[in-house]
Write a protein that holds these residues in place. Structure first.
Motif, PDB file in Angstrom:
ATOM      1  N   TYR A   1     111.818 209.632  59.627  1.00 26.61           N
ATOM      2  CA  TYR A   1     111.052 208.874  60.440  1.00 26.61           C
ATOM      3  C   TYR A   1     110.977 209.936  61.894  1.00 26.61           C
ATOM      4  O   TYR A   1     109.736 210.355  62.153  1.00 26.61           O
ATOM      5  CB  TYR A   1     111.497 207.484  61.094  1.00 26.61           C
ATOM      6  CG  TYR A   1     110.495 206.854  61.942  1.00 26.61           C
ATOM      7  CD1 TYR A   1     109.214 206.783  61.384  1.00 26.61           C
ATOM      8  CD2 TYR A   1     111.039 205.870  62.662  1.00 26.61           C
ATOM      9  CE1 TYR A   1     108.244 205.913  62.254  1.00 26.61           C
ATOM     10  CE2 TYR A   1     110.205 204.986  63.581  1.00 26.61           C
ATOM     11  CZ  TYR A   1     108.707 205.158  62.922  1.00 26.61           C
ATOM     12  OH  TYR A   1     107.925 204.012  63.663  1.00 26.61           O
TER      13      TYR A   1
ATOM     14  N   SER B   1     106.391 203.499  72.045  1.00 28.43           N
ATOM     15  CA  SER B   1     106.576 202.355  71.066  1.00 28.43           C
ATOM     16  C   SER B   1     105.308 201.294  71.108  1.00 28.43           C
ATOM     17  O   SER B   1     104.864 201.389  72.304  1.00 28.43           O
ATOM     18  CB  SER B   1     107.834 201.550  70.907  1.00 28.43           C
ATOM     19  OG  SER B   1     107.760 200.599  72.172  1.00 28.43           O
TER      20      SER B   1
ATOM     21  N   HIS C   1     105.682 191.631  69.467  1.00 28.53           N
ATOM     22  CA  HIS C   1     106.517 191.186  68.207  1.00 28.53           C
ATOM     23  C   HIS C   1     107.124 189.910  68.377  1.00 28.53           C
ATOM     24  O   HIS C   1     107.259 189.097  67.447  1.00 28.53           O
ATOM     25  CB  HIS C   1     107.616 192.362  67.868  1.00 28.53           C
ATOM     26  CG  HIS C   1     107.414 193.784  67.677  1.00 28.53           C
ATOM     27  ND1 HIS C   1     106.250 194.153  66.576  1.00 28.53           N
ATOM     28  CD2 HIS C   1     107.561 194.882  68.521  1.00 28.53           C
ATOM     29  CE1 HIS C   1     106.425 195.564  66.817  1.00 28.53           C
ATOM     30  NE2 HIS C   1     106.863 195.933  67.894  1.00 28.53           N
TER      31      HIS C   1
ATOM     32  N   TYR D   1     104.204 204.255  67.807  1.00 29.07           N
ATOM     33  CA  TYR D   1     105.242 204.185  66.911  1.00 29.07           C
ATOM     34  C   TYR D   1     105.709 202.706  66.783  1.00 29.07           C
ATOM     35  O   TYR D   1     105.780 201.978  67.543  1.00 29.07           O
ATOM     36  CB  TYR D   1     106.300 205.142  66.597  1.00 29.07           C
ATOM     37  CG  TYR D   1     107.181 205.024  67.708  1.00 29.07           C
ATOM     38  CD1 TYR D   1     108.499 204.521  67.663  1.00 29.07           C
ATOM     39  CD2 TYR D   1     107.114 205.465  69.060  1.00 29.07           C
ATOM     40  CE1 TYR D   1     109.419 204.200  68.800  1.00 29.07           C
ATOM     41  CE2 TYR D   1     108.025 205.332  70.199  1.00 29.07           C
ATOM     42  CZ  TYR D   1     109.398 204.861  69.935  1.00 29.07           C
ATOM     43  OH  TYR D   1     109.989 204.602  70.737  1.00 29.07           O
ATOM     44  N   ASP D   2     106.482 202.301  65.701  1.00 33.44           N
ATOM     45  CA  ASP D   2     107.098 201.009  65.435  1.00 33.44           C
ATOM     46  C   ASP D   2     106.263 199.846  65.640  1.00 33.44           C
ATOM     47  O   ASP D   2     106.030 199.022  66.337  1.00 33.44           O
ATOM     48  CB  ASP D   2     108.129 200.660  66.339  1.00 33.44           C
ATOM     49  CG  ASP D   2     109.518 201.448  66.091  1.00 33.44           C
ATOM     50  OD1 ASP D   2     109.434 202.176  64.995  1.00 33.44           O
ATOM     51  OD2 ASP D   2     110.484 201.014  66.729  1.00 33.44           O
TER      52      ASP D   2
ATOM     53  N   SER E   1     102.682 197.200  58.106  1.00 37.14           N
ATOM     54  CA  SER E   1     103.274 198.281  57.585  1.00 37.14           C
ATOM     55  C   SER E   1     102.500 199.083  56.433  1.00 37.14           C
ATOM     56  O   SER E   1     102.834 200.193  56.101  1.00 37.14           O
ATOM     57  CB  SER E   1     104.624 197.591  56.699  1.00 37.14           C
ATOM     58  OG  SER E   1     104.337 196.740  55.722  1.00 37.14           O
TER      59      SER E   1
ATOM     60  N   ARG F   1     112.007 198.040  58.962  1.00 26.92           N
ATOM     61  CA  ARG F   1     113.469 197.970  59.339  1.00 26.92           C
ATOM     62  C   ARG F   1     113.699 196.904  60.424  1.00 26.92           C
ATOM     63  O   ARG F   1     112.493 196.642  61.061  1.00 26.92           O
ATOM     64  CB  ARG F   1     113.873 199.372  59.771  1.00 26.92           C
ATOM     65  CG  ARG F   1     113.372 199.624  61.109  1.00 26.92           C
ATOM     66  CD  ARG F   1     114.194 200.951  61.918  1.00 26.92           C
ATOM     67  NE  ARG F   1     113.883 200.877  63.191  1.00 26.92           N
ATOM     68  CZ  ARG F   1     112.824 201.285  63.821  1.00 26.92           C
ATOM     69  NH1 ARG F   1     111.808 201.922  63.213  1.00 26.92           N
ATOM     70  NH2 ARG F   1     112.897 201.382  65.331  1.00 26.92           N
TER      71      ARG F   1
ATOM     72  N   ASP G   1     114.670 195.670  64.150  1.00 30.21           N
ATOM     73  CA  ASP G   1     114.074 196.417  65.192  1.00 30.21           C
ATOM     74  C   ASP G   1     115.426 196.112  66.506  1.00 30.21           C
ATOM     75  O   ASP G   1     115.340 196.503  67.489  1.00 30.21           O
ATOM     76  CB  ASP G   1     112.839 195.535  66.049  1.00 30.21           C
ATOM     77  CG  ASP G   1     113.070 194.232  66.532  1.00 30.21           C
ATOM     78  OD1 ASP G   1     113.998 193.595  66.140  1.00 30.21           O
ATOM     79  OD2 ASP G   1     111.815 193.572  67.012  1.00 30.21           O
TER      80      ASP G   1
ATOM     81  N   LYS H   1     111.630 192.364  62.818  1.00 28.05           N
ATOM     82  CA  LYS H   1     111.435 193.556  62.007  1.00 28.05           C
ATOM     83  C   LYS H   1     110.185 194.521  62.568  1.00 28.05           C
ATOM     84  O   LYS H   1     109.120 193.795  63.178  1.00 28.05           O
ATOM     85  CB  LYS H   1     111.303 193.243  60.508  1.00 28.05           C
ATOM     86  CG  LYS H   1     112.448 192.747  60.045  1.00 28.05           C
ATOM     87  CD  LYS H   1     112.365 192.542  58.372  1.00 28.05           C
ATOM     88  CE  LYS H   1     113.645 191.940  57.919  1.00 28.05           C
ATOM     89  NZ  LYS H   1     114.776 192.724  57.699  1.00 28.05           N
ATOM     90  N   VAL H   2     110.180 195.754  62.317  1.00 30.85           N
ATOM     91  CA  VAL H   2     109.051 196.718  62.654  1.00 30.85           C
ATOM     92  C   VAL H   2     108.882 197.706  61.536  1.00 30.85           C
ATOM     93  O   VAL H   2     109.799 197.871  60.707  1.00 30.85           O
ATOM     94  CB  VAL H   2     109.237 197.407  63.938  1.00 30.85           C
ATOM     95  CG1 VAL H   2     109.381 196.591  65.210  1.00 30.85           C
ATOM     96  CG2 VAL H   2     110.772 198.307  63.670  1.00 30.85           C
TER      97      VAL H   2
ATOM     98  N   GLU I   1     107.959 201.365  60.058  1.00 28.95           N
ATOM     99  CA  GLU I   1     108.202 202.602  60.434  1.00 28.95           C
ATOM    100  C   GLU I   1     106.679 203.539  60.451  1.00 28.95           C
ATOM    101  O   GLU I   1     106.746 204.249  59.357  1.00 28.95           O
ATOM    102  CB  GLU I   1     109.453 203.445  59.551  1.00 28.95           C
ATOM    103  CG  GLU I   1     110.583 202.564  60.106  1.00 28.95           C
ATOM    104  CD  GLU I   1     111.894 203.392  59.848  1.00 28.95           C
ATOM    105  OE1 GLU I   1     111.765 204.161  58.720  1.00 28.95           O
ATOM    106  OE2 GLU I   1     112.729 203.558  60.504  1.00 28.95           O
TER     107      GLU I   1
END
Length: 345
Positions: free
Chosen positions: A141, A165, A179, A231-232, A238, A244, A246, A251-252, A254
Motif C-alpha cells: 500500500y 486519510s 466510518h 487514502y483509506d 473497495s 483491512r 482500521d 474496516k477500510v 486500501e
C-alpha cells in the motif's frame, strides 16, 4: 464511395480541433515525460485489447457495448469461427488484461490506453479518453502511494504529495467521521448544507450520500498548494482493493486517489488477490446496478481465472491523462487539451 455512405458535413468550422497545436505539443511533451518516468524505473510498456468479452463490474461505470454476430474465421480449421458470438465491451480501463499479465509473470508494467465510458460528457469528462495505468508486483500500500507521489512531482513540479486519510478529510471539512457516523447523520449533513440530492436516492444508500459530501465539501479543498493523496476509503467502496481493519473496530479499503487543484486525477488500489471475494463483489455490484435501473455486466471473466491461478501482491493505479494535461497547462476544460472531443469526433 457511393454518396449514401458519406457523413453530412457539419456546418461552420466543426472540422477544426478544439486544442491548439501549441497545446498538443505540450501534451506530447508530458506524455514523453510520463513514459520516461516509468522506463527509468524498469517498467515494461504493454498493449492490451480495447474490445473484450470482459469488463469491469462497477456500479457507476457503464461501458459501450458491441454486439458481435459475425466473427473472424480460421481458414486452417475449415472456416470455423475463432470465438463465440455475443456481447463485447469497449474497455473502461485496461485493468483486467493487465492483471492477467501479472498473473502470467509480468513484474512492472504500464500502458497508455484509450478507454471509453458511456454518459460521461462535460468540462472534465469525455466518453473517450486517455488513461495511463500501471502495476508493480510486490508493492504494498505504502509503495503504491509513494510511486504515485513521485509521478505527480514529475508532472506538476509542486513537491511531493501530502497524504490525508478519508476520515481526516471528512472530520476537517464536514465535521463527522465517515466510518463511524450513522447513515441518517450523513443524510442530515447533506441536507443541512443544502447539497442537491437526486429525489430517487435511497435514504439507505450510505455510499452515495457520502459521495455527495465528498464532491461538494471535501474534494474542492484538496491539492490547492501541492498534490494530495486521499487514502483509506470506506470498505463498501473497495471495488478491486483489499480491505483491512482500521484499528478502531471497523474496516477500510486500501484505496487511494490523487487530487490536484480540487480535481481527482488518479485512483489506486492495494490489489485484491482473492478470486472468490471478487466474484462476491461482482454479484453485489450487479444487484446494485439493477436497483439503479442499469443492466448487469458479466460476473465471470478471465481475470477471475487468472486470480485463481495466482495473482501476486501488487498495487495498481489508473490516471486520467487528459486531466493531467489540463491542470499542468492551466486550462479549464478537456476540450482545450484534446483535438477532437466527442461532439467533433
Amino acid at each position: 464511395m457511393p454518396s449514401t455512405f458519406l457523413h453530412a458535413s457539419p456546418a461552420g468550422d466543426d472540422f477544426r480541433p478544439t486544442a491548439s497545436l501549441e497545446m498538443l505539443r505540450f501534451r506530447a511533451e508530458l506524455l514523453r515525460r510520463t513514459r520516461d518516468f516509468f522506463d527509468r524505473r524498469g517498467f515494461l510498456e504493454v498493449e492490451t485489447p480495447v474490445l473484450s468479452a470482459d469488463t469491469v463490474v462497477d456500479r457507476h461505470l457503464d461501458p459501450f457495448e458491441v454486439e458481435v454476430g459475425r466473427l473472424p474465421v480460421d481458414a486452417d480449421k475449415g472456416g470455423q469461427a475463432t470465438h463465440g458470438t455475443g456481447h463485447y465491451y469497449l474497455q473502461t480501463s485496461p485493468e483486467f488484461a493487465m492483471k492477467r499479465l501479472l498473473a502470467a509473470g509480468a513484474e512492472a508494467i504500464y500502458q497508455v490506453a484509450r478507454v471509453f465510458r458511456r454518459d460521461e460528457s462535460g468540462p472534465l469528462h469525455n466518453p473517450e479518453f486517455t488513461m495511463v495505468e500501471w502495476y508493480r508486483a510486490g508493492d504494498d500500500y505504502d509503495a503504491g502511494m509513494t510511486l504515485l507521489s513521485e509521478l505527480a512531482e514529475t508532472l506538476f513540479s509542486r513537491g511531493p504529495a501530502e497524504r490525508i486519510s478519508y476520515r481526516e478529510a471528512f472530520e476537517q471539512y464536514v465535521g463527522l467521521d465517515p466510518h463511524a457516523a450513522r447513515t441518517d447523520q450523513i443524510v442530515a449533513a447533506v441536507r443541512e448544507r443544502r447539497i442537491d440530492a437526486p429525489a430517487s436516492l435511497s435514504l439507505a444508500d450510505r455510499d452515495s450520500w457520502l459521495d455527495l459530501l465528498l464532491i461538494d465539501l471535501v474534494q474542492p479543498q484538496l491539492g490547492r498548494t501541492r498534490p494530495v493523496i486521499l487514502y483509506d476509503y470506506p470498505a463498501m467502496q473497495s471495488l478491486l482493493a483489499r480491505v483491512r481493519d482500521d484499528g478502531r473496530g471497523g474496516k477500510v479499503a486500501e484505496r487511494f486517489e490523487l487530487y490536484v487543484d480540487g480535481i481527482e486525477l488518479a485512483n489506486g488500489y492495494h490489489e485484491l488477490t482473492d478470486a472468490e471475494e471478487l466474484a462476491r463483489r461482482n454479484v453485489q455490484n450487479n444487484l446494485q446496478r439493477q436497483l439503479d435501473g442499469k443492466w448487469p455486466l458479466p460476473g465471470e471473466s478471465r481475470l477471475l481465472a487468472a486470480m485463481r491461478a495466482g495473482l501476486p501482491q501488487s498495487t495498481g493505479v489508473a490516471m486520467g491523462f487528459d486531466r493531467v494535461v489540463m491542470l499542468a497547462a492551466g486550462a479549464k476544460t478537456l476540450a482545450e487539451v484534446i483535438p477532437f472531443p466527442f461532439d467533433r469526433a
